[in-house]
Design an enzyme around this catalytic site. Structure first.
Site, PDB file in Angstrom:
ATOM      1  CD  GLU A   1       4.726   4.724  -2.486  1.00  0.00           C
ATOM      2  OE1 GLU A   1       4.019   5.712  -2.748  1.00  0.00           O
ATOM      3  OE2 GLU A   1       5.552   4.703  -1.545  1.00  0.00           O
TER       4      GLU A   1
ATOM      5  CE1 TYR B   1       7.593   5.357  -4.877  1.00  0.00           C
ATOM      6  CE2 TYR B   1       9.698   4.254  -4.553  1.00  0.00           C
ATOM      7  CZ  TYR B   1       8.526   4.417  -5.272  1.00  0.00           C
ATOM      8  OH  TYR B   1       8.301   3.640  -6.377  1.00  0.00           O
ATOM      9  CG  HIS B   2       7.191   0.600   0.932  1.00  0.00           C
ATOM     10  ND1 HIS B   2       7.985  -0.439   0.480  1.00  0.00           N
ATOM     11  CD2 HIS B   2       6.710   0.206   2.149  1.00  0.00           C
ATOM     12  CE1 HIS B   2       7.978  -1.418   1.363  1.00  0.00           C
ATOM     13  NE2 HIS B   2       7.218  -1.059   2.396  1.00  0.00           N
ATOM     14  N   GLY B   3       9.958   1.335  -1.647  1.00  0.00           N
ATOM     15  CA  GLY B   3      10.436   0.568  -2.778  1.00  0.00           C
ATOM     16  C   GLY B   3       9.860  -0.833  -2.776  1.00  0.00           C
TER      17      GLY B   3
END
EC number: 2.3.1.-
Length: 540
Positions: free
Chosen positions: A444, A371-373
């Protein structure tokens, strides 16, 4: 401002804006007794922004329970979301029929003949820019009402326009839109003066009435012109005189830097009790100091580490010819270890970084999906900890814009950052590399939020890459990554702009020292019988 004005002109709380005017500008209104009980036209000089008129409007409402209607430029009525505000504050188009109707209904009507042009292109000389406008005088004659001149002292000292205005002037004349940006908001003293009415005279012409009003307003326009050097000299002389006159009895009067600055600002701006303003400013600086630490210091530390990384890489490059090749014949291995310890130290100190489940990473190739912060800093911590613990290095797929950023060529090379074509990814995996990819990517990063919405869309290329390379997929997620760094991605116009230009211009904020834990899940093994769509859903 909308809520303030709305409350200001309702019985709920009509003193909000006047209180703000007292605090910020020590606002005073003089000559309100010159306003007639019946209709009349108030003619005033237009400052860079009409904040002084709002103060006058609110003070008049509080004192006399009267609302002065105002004429505004046509562009104001095209601004979205202002319909209710314009209605509440009595703003109307400047047509002759609208003005005559309001005056015949007994209202006060305010007009600035200079309008937007005067607001944008007048300056501290307070030049009236009325041109050939005389419609306000004709309306006063037709309605048989007096004209009341009005002027606010120091309004140009509080809010100003840029000196270089030729470009903005040409732009305004072409579009009739106020593109010239104001600046300031200085807490100078505002005094609004309402002059004696110029009564209706059936024997006066429109041109004569315009000239009469012009002369009346012009007589008030006398801006203060104290020079800083003159004030310093004046202050120095006064202090020397006080010290010499009282030295035989009490000695020189001690003057703090705060008192000296308060005197200087008071003489320059005309604001009373400037020392109270300065004391309040010092108090606010101490109150907001922790907030500044939270916002500024972490960002400074991050950029320090980043720039230090680049500096170390350049030093290593110059000296690597004399160094032995490191792990697996990689001449950059020593630099990678050096950067790994640097970023791992940053992660330990600032986020108490932890890595869990690294035993799930196989010895051979694998595709890590994460998951890309808002920022990829958690990936840098993961990469550093993995290299220190397992002596393994992970390549990563990045967006195309990263490769267009200046000065990052060496950093990208050392970190193993690559474009994302399918063939390149499959080739890297077949060579035995670990490869990390975030299907959500920049979209994202910018537009997901604290709900951690996965924004993969229809992207399934990573799954096809894993199938073609016959490697497992390892899911990875960093806890609290959205609490540490956030974005303003909820603003719709920024989303539309990104979709148009594909550049990450959405601002970030935070860099809070929250706890970060990266969890690596169990591998999803290669299955020759699974489709890319099924594998994508499984990983998701």
């Amino acid at each position: 401002m909308f809520m303030v004005l709305r409350l200001c002109f309702t019985p709920v709380h009509p003193s909000i804006l006047p209180r703000a005017s007292k605090k910020e500008h020590g606002y005073e209104l003089h000559g309100v007794e010159n306003l007639p009980e019946g209709p009349g036209i108030v003619v005033y000089y237009h400052g860079a922004i009409p904040i002084d008129y709002l103060y006058f409007l609110s003070r008049l409402f509080l004192w006399k329970k009267r609302l002065c209607l105002s004429v505004a430029d046509n562009f104001v009525f095209r601004l979205p979301g202002l319909k209710l505000l314009l209605e509440v504050t009595g703003v109307m188009p400047g047509t002759r029929e609208e003005c005559l109707s309001a005056l015949r209904n007994g209202h006060l009507v305010s007009i600035s003949p200079g309008g937007v042009r005067e607001a944008l292109f007048s300056d501290e000389s307070y030049q009236l820019m009325w041109g050939n406008r005389k419609g306000f005088a004709q309306v006063a004659l037709d309605a048989k009402v007096p004209i009341i001149p009005m002027y606010t002292q120091n309004v140009r000292e509080g809010y100003r326009m840029f000196k270089e205005r030729r470009f903005f002037r040409q732009l305004y004349e072409s579009t009739r839109l106020p593109f010239t940006p104001p600046y300031g908001g200085l807490p100078v003293k505002f005094r609004t003066y309402i002059g004696e009415p110029i009564p209706y005279d059936p024997n006066i012409t429109t041109d004569e009435l315009v000239e009469k009003v012009h002369v009346k307003v012009s007589t008030w326009v006398q801006p203060r012109s104290y020079g800083v050097c003159l004030l310093l000299l004046e202050m120095f002389v006064k202090q020397k005189m006080i010290g010499s006159n009282e030295s035989s009895t009490e000695g020189a009067v001690p003057t703090s830097y705060l008192t000296f600055l308060a005197y200087l600002l008071g003489e320059w701006t005309g604001v009373e009790h400037t020392e109270d303003f300065l004391s309040y400013g010092v108090y606010l600086s101490w109150v907001l100091f922790p907030l500044a630490i939270v916002f500024i210091l972490p960002l400074a530390i991050f950029f320090f580490c980043f720039n230090t990384s680049l500096l170390l890489l350049h030093i290593y490059k110059r000296r690597k010819n004399g160094l032995n090749e490191g792990h697996s014949g990689d001449v950059w291995y020593g630099a990678k270890e050096m950067l790994a310890h640097l970023w791992d130290g940053h992660g330990r100190v600032w986020h108490g970084y932890e890595l869990h489940g690294d035993e799930n990473i196989p010895e051979g190739p694998a595709l890590i999906v994460f998951y890309h912060g808002a920022s990829p800093v958690d990936y840098l911590y993961f990469m550093a900890r993995l290299l220190i613990r397992r002596k393994r290095y992970c390549h990563v797929v990045a967006d195309h814009f990263v490769f267009r950023l200046p000065g990052l060529k060496m950093f990208i090379e050392v970190l193993g950052v690559m474009h994302g074509p399918k063939e390149v990814c499959v080739s890297a995996l077949k060579k035995g590399y670990l490869l990390a990819v975030s299907p959500g990517g920049v979209r994202e990063a910018l537009f997901s939020d604290e709900t951690y919405a996965i924004m993969w869309g229809n992207r399934k290329g990573f799954a096809q890459v894993a199938i073609d390379a016959k490697v497992p997929i390892i899911p990875m997620f960093t806890q609290n990554v959205r609490e540490g760094i956030r974005t303003l991605g909820g603003i719709k116009i920024l989303r539309k702009l990104y979709e148009r230009i594909r550049l990450p211009i959405v601002p970030m904020y935070g860099w809070f020292p929250v706890k970060l834990r990266t969890f690596i899940g169990e591998p999803i093994p290669y299955d020759p019988n699974i489709t890319a769509e099924e594998l994508t859903a499984k990983v998701r």
